[in-house]
Scaffold this motif. Sequence first.
Motif, PDB file in Angstrom:
ATOM      1  N   TYR A 227      11.903  15.100  32.254  1.00 24.00           N
ATOM      2  CA  TYR A 227      11.501  15.337  30.003  1.00 24.00           C
ATOM      3  C   TYR A 227      10.604  16.187  30.893  1.00 24.00           C
ATOM      4  O   TYR A 227       9.657  15.767  31.158  1.00 24.00           O
ATOM      5  N   TYR A 228      10.609  17.135  29.862  1.00 24.03           N
ATOM      6  CA  TYR A 228       9.244  18.026  29.866  1.00 24.03           C
ATOM      7  C   TYR A 228       8.651  18.074  28.663  1.00 24.03           C
ATOM      8  O   TYR A 228       9.378  18.917  28.028  1.00 24.03           O
TER       9      TYR A 228
ATOM     10  N   THR B  49       2.373  11.651  28.279  1.00 31.26           N
ATOM     11  CA  THR B  49       1.776  10.447  28.947  1.00 31.26           C
ATOM     12  C   THR B  49       2.651   9.782  29.911  1.00 31.26           C
ATOM     13  O   THR B  49       3.136   8.582  29.062  1.00 31.26           O
ATOM     14  N   LEU B  50       2.437   9.516  30.803  1.00 36.77           N
ATOM     15  CA  LEU B  50       3.113   7.975  31.546  1.00 36.77           C
ATOM     16  C   LEU B  50       1.956   7.458  32.761  1.00 36.77           C
ATOM     17  O   LEU B  50       1.597   8.225  33.109  1.00 36.77           O
TER      18      LEU B  50
ATOM     19  N   VAL C 205      -1.258   5.830  38.879  1.00 34.00           N
ATOM     20  CA  VAL C 205      -0.644   7.150  38.608  1.00 34.00           C
ATOM     21  C   VAL C 205      -0.505   7.761  37.389  1.00 34.00           C
ATOM     22  O   VAL C 205       0.412   6.879  36.897  1.00 34.00           O
ATOM     23  N   THR C 206      -1.437   7.961  36.969  1.00 37.66           N
ATOM     24  CA  THR C 206      -0.974   9.025  35.436  1.00 37.66           C
ATOM     25  C   THR C 206      -1.137  10.444  35.374  1.00 37.66           C
ATOM     26  O   THR C 206      -1.477  11.290  35.939  1.00 37.66           O
TER      27      THR C 206
ATOM     28  N   LEU D 127       1.312  20.537  33.948  1.00 33.24           N
ATOM     29  CA  LEU D 127       0.936  18.535  34.566  1.00 33.24           C
ATOM     30  C   LEU D 127       0.201  18.169  35.390  1.00 33.24           C
ATOM     31  O   LEU D 127      -0.889  19.166  36.067  1.00 33.24           O
ATOM     32  N   THR D 128      -0.829  16.909  34.388  1.00 35.25           N
ATOM     33  CA  THR D 128      -2.000  16.561  35.776  1.00 35.25           C
ATOM     34  C   THR D 128      -1.401  15.194  36.060  1.00 35.25           C
ATOM     35  O   THR D 128      -1.194  14.537  35.253  1.00 35.25           O
TER      36      THR D 128
END
Length: 71
Positions: A1-2, A6-7, A17-18, A33-34
């Motif tokens: 999914y784009y 935030t995950l 990892v975020t 994407l950070t």
Amino acid sequence: YYGESTLTAQIQSGVVVTLKQSTDYPRAGTLSLTVKPSKVADFTLKLRIPYWSAKPKVTLNGKAVSGVRAS
């Protein structure tokens, strides 16, 4: 999914990892994407690029990534 999201997840090494996506996709043709790991770690991040994407480009820290292809 784009899409704007935030995950946060823990990977096998125990590092948390975020991932934060900033985008107006699909209206805009780009997204940012950070990736923020809780500590320095080596891991693979796979991104799906739709097969219909005519000219996919990926940059990492402002530099082009080679070998990018749609699948």
